[in-house]
Design an enzyme around this catalytic site. Sequence first.
Site, PDB file in Angstrom:
ATOM      1  N   THR A 162       0.809  -1.218   0.000  1.00  0.00           N
ATOM      2  CA  THR A 162       0.000   0.000   0.000  1.00  0.00           C
ATOM      3  C   THR A 162       0.845   1.273   0.000  1.00  0.00           C
ATOM      4  O   THR A 162       1.961   1.281   0.540  1.00  0.00           O
ATOM      5  CB  THR A 162      -0.911   0.004   1.246  1.00  0.00           C
ATOM      6  OG1 THR A 162      -1.511   1.294   1.383  1.00  0.00           O
ATOM      7  CG2 THR A 162      -0.146  -0.270   2.525  1.00  0.00           C
ATOM      8  N   TYR A 222      -1.745   0.114   9.854  1.00  0.00           N
ATOM      9  CA  TYR A 222      -1.991  -0.593   8.597  1.00  0.00           C
ATOM     10  C   TYR A 222      -0.744  -0.521   7.704  1.00  0.00           C
ATOM     11  O   TYR A 222      -0.209  -1.549   7.263  1.00  0.00           O
ATOM     12  CB  TYR A 222      -3.207   0.026   7.891  1.00  0.00           C
ATOM     13  CG  TYR A 222      -3.392  -0.430   6.476  1.00  0.00           C
ATOM     14  CD1 TYR A 222      -3.543  -1.779   6.171  1.00  0.00           C
ATOM     15  CD2 TYR A 222      -3.425   0.496   5.426  1.00  0.00           C
ATOM     16  CE1 TYR A 222      -3.708  -2.194   4.860  1.00  0.00           C
ATOM     17  CE2 TYR A 222      -3.603   0.088   4.123  1.00  0.00           C
ATOM     18  CZ  TYR A 222      -3.734  -1.265   3.842  1.00  0.00           C
ATOM     19  OH  TYR A 222      -3.891  -1.673   2.547  1.00  0.00           O
TER      20      TYR A 222
END
Length: 336
Positions: free
Chosen positions: A117, A141
């Site tokens: 990501t 995350y």
Amino acid sequence: MQKVLVSGGAGYIGSHACKALYAAGFEPVTFDNLSTGWAAAVQFGPLEKGDLLDRDRLDEVFAKHQPIAAMHFAALSQVGDSMKNPGGYWRENVLGALNLIEATVAAGCKQFVFSSTCATYGDQDGVVLDENTSQHPINAYGASKLAIEQILANFGATFGLRHVIFRYFNVAGADPDCQVGEYHIPETHLIPLILQAVDGQRPALTVFGTDYDTADGTCIRDYVHVSDLVDAHVLGLNWLLDGKENRQFNLGTGTGFSVKDVISAAKLATNKDVPMTYGDRRPGDATALVSGSERAISELGWKPTKSNMGQMIGDAWRWHQNGGYPEEANAKANEE
Ligand code: UDP
């Protein structure tokens, strides 16, 4: 048909990847615990129910199917949630990935494609983020995904596990044929939430923060169509099967949209008003995340054709109006 093990194949991006793999002549074998995914989304190959934290089950599925590669999508993936529950992100994302990577190596499977990501880059004030930008995640995350990138580098060096890492920007839209799409309960992502507000399923969209250092005060993101994104995965798989080097690729378009820009585009695409209110910033959100995606285009030959905001919202809107996956099919499969 050569098989590819797809962790998270019942989820949003994984299900689109299975469709693309099938179209490219591979058989996708979905490995999914159905905690957030849907059995009804698994339409292009078998479903093997299992949890990444269960190493025995992983070994069993590798032995049964003998995939030529693993594609790893299964993960907790919400920035805001990761700030409330960092332990869950480290456990499920990092330990889950470690198990899958170890099972891949143990099975003698040499190719691994990983969903990372742009959240690994952190908040870098106006910088267009390319693959050489240093990575400083600001939420759990992003930190969990960066840890997995590092695990892959170690396993590549020690065991020769060959890997491609894709750093996604904001994935949006749905399969233009409406066979699969984005379906989260509860929903947390901007575009599906806007669409729910548009058709009255929620009273309004809350814009998270209007005091960011951007032209209109709202966060800027780079949106990429899910069908374009998964096409890159097939190219990445073939890159590895052709014997090319381990490589990282950003997947975005290089164009930033503020939250208010997306709302305006949704008004145009749906021809309806978007009820909205303004709220506080969401902890963990970076001000702006915009991709430098030249590498995927020049090296992989990636040709994104659907990643314009009008098509992304239009495809998501048609999928939304179709009503997602049939409830009965989901309930039955999730119970089995
Ligand atoms: N966002 C928002 N309201 C919402 C959900 C998201 O204003 O109800 C904003 C969020 O702060 C971010 C952008 O929309 O700036 C995209 O958020 P999303 O959760 O879709 O993806 P993320 O960028 O977290 O991966």
